[in-house]
Design an enzyme around this catalytic site. Sequence first.
Site, short mmCIF file in Angstrom:
data_model
loop_
_atom_site.label_atom_id
_atom_site.label_comp_id
_atom_site.label_asym_id
_atom_site.label_seq_id
_atom_site.Cartn_x
_atom_site.Cartn_y
_atom_site.Cartn_z
N GLU A 97 -4.73 4.40 13.79
CA GLU A 97 -4.40 3.17 13.38
C GLU A 97 -5.11 2.36 12.30
O GLU A 97 -6.52 2.49 12.46
CB GLU A 97 -4.60 2.14 14.70
CG GLU A 97 -3.52 2.28 15.67
CD GLU A 97 -3.36 1.06 16.78
OE1 GLU A 97 -2.30 1.06 17.42
OE2 GLU A 97 -4.25 0.35 17.06
N CYS A 98 -4.53 1.73 11.26
CA CYS A 98 -5.39 0.93 10.30
C CYS A 98 -6.72 1.88 9.66
O CYS A 98 -6.41 2.66 9.08
CB CYS A 98 -5.95 -0.29 10.85
SG CYS A 98 -6.04 -1.44 9.52
N GLY A 99 -7.81 1.74 10.12
CA GLY A 99 -8.92 2.54 9.46
C GLY A 99 -8.85 3.78 9.93
O GLY A 99 -9.10 4.89 9.25
#
Length: 442
Positions: free
Chosen positions: A330-332
């Site tokens: 997720e994301c990072g």
Amino acid sequence: MNAHGLLIAAPRSGSGKTTITLGLQRALTRRGLTVRGLKCGPDYIDPAFHAAATGAPSANLNSYAMPDGLLGRIAGEAAEAADIVIAEGSMGLFDAVPGPEGHTGASADIAALTGWPVILVIDVSGAAQSVAAVALGCKAYDPRIRVAGIILNKVASARHERLVRQGMERIGLPVLGALPREASLILPERHLGLVQAGETADLHARLDALAEAVSAAVDLDAVIAAAGATALPAAMGGDAPPLPAPGRRIAIARDAAFSFVYPHVETGWRAAGAELLAFSPLKDEAPPEHCDACWLPGGYPELHAGRIAAASRFLKGLRAFAETRPVHGECGGYMVLGRSLTDADGAVHVMAGLLSVETSFARRKMNLGYRRAVLEADGPLGRAGATLTGHEFHYASIVAQGEDPPFATVRDPHGSPPAPAGSRRGLVTGSFFHAIATAGPA
């Protein structure tokens, strides 16, 4: 035990909600009360500060992204475990996105849902009696909620406070406290909000200082008296799954680079029988071999890109894991699964290469908002066609998407056309989308 509660809110962001919420939570805990904190909206950082201030778990309440059953369960469990709940709003009290009544993401939705009165924190710098007009507008705007009192923040002088109080007397709202302008009470920040609780130097000393400042400036007895009974609708007592567990034993990255996991998600996975085993990429640890799924949360990998690129044991172990078991970022975490990550100085760091995406923190553009995601294929978050609610909040940009097909199709609440998002390859998936719950209200 069924605690009374309060929602600490403000007319706008930057008014001092977090500072005063933490000061109240710590001060009431030091009085011997069992205090629970909750945070409205999509925020990973503040609940960890609440937990540090109270010594008890905190969680999020999100009226846009969570179904009624999940909202009721989180609020009800907090109330059952405490003497008082001190919840913190997000942005302005009524700031929202398009949605059915009660499910707009506004902090006011949570006050209406729980029955908790609102204490307004108002930054009074640059105004005096006019502050009362703002407070009166908040009091009258939404008949579902009750504003129980005001805490003034950034008061310049005793004369300034007297003038503001005169206005409040005119509209009949009690002033529960007045904090002077004091730079030392400001917590350190970075690009996604406050510096994380675990990284804040002398955190407990800072929290004690906040408690002392709030205790000196706020009538704590009046705050306790203002709290209202928790009054959840009876229909909200049922069970509601947040997100499906991606495995029975979940390897989850957890350190200063990977920390953005919602408490209700981990609680839901454990309730479903899953075991969570943490490992640290920054310590060059590989996902535990006996796990059957791996989760790379969001966080701040852009601040640690060099260390991650040099973590050969982590990267080799992650690649081996992905050959036979699902991995989701997720994301990072998504950025780390890609081919490369360019840091703020323009240096390019080779990442895991499990997805074809290339990202850059040097080319910054803020992406912020709620999303609904429809999964494009079966994966760790559900079957193809399943709908999830969540959000994006990142400054990194995609500089090359690569050849991988999308992880999901997403849309925002404002009616924008659906757009492909994220990437998938084999057992590996990832996206800038942060999942909050399976699809809630339409």
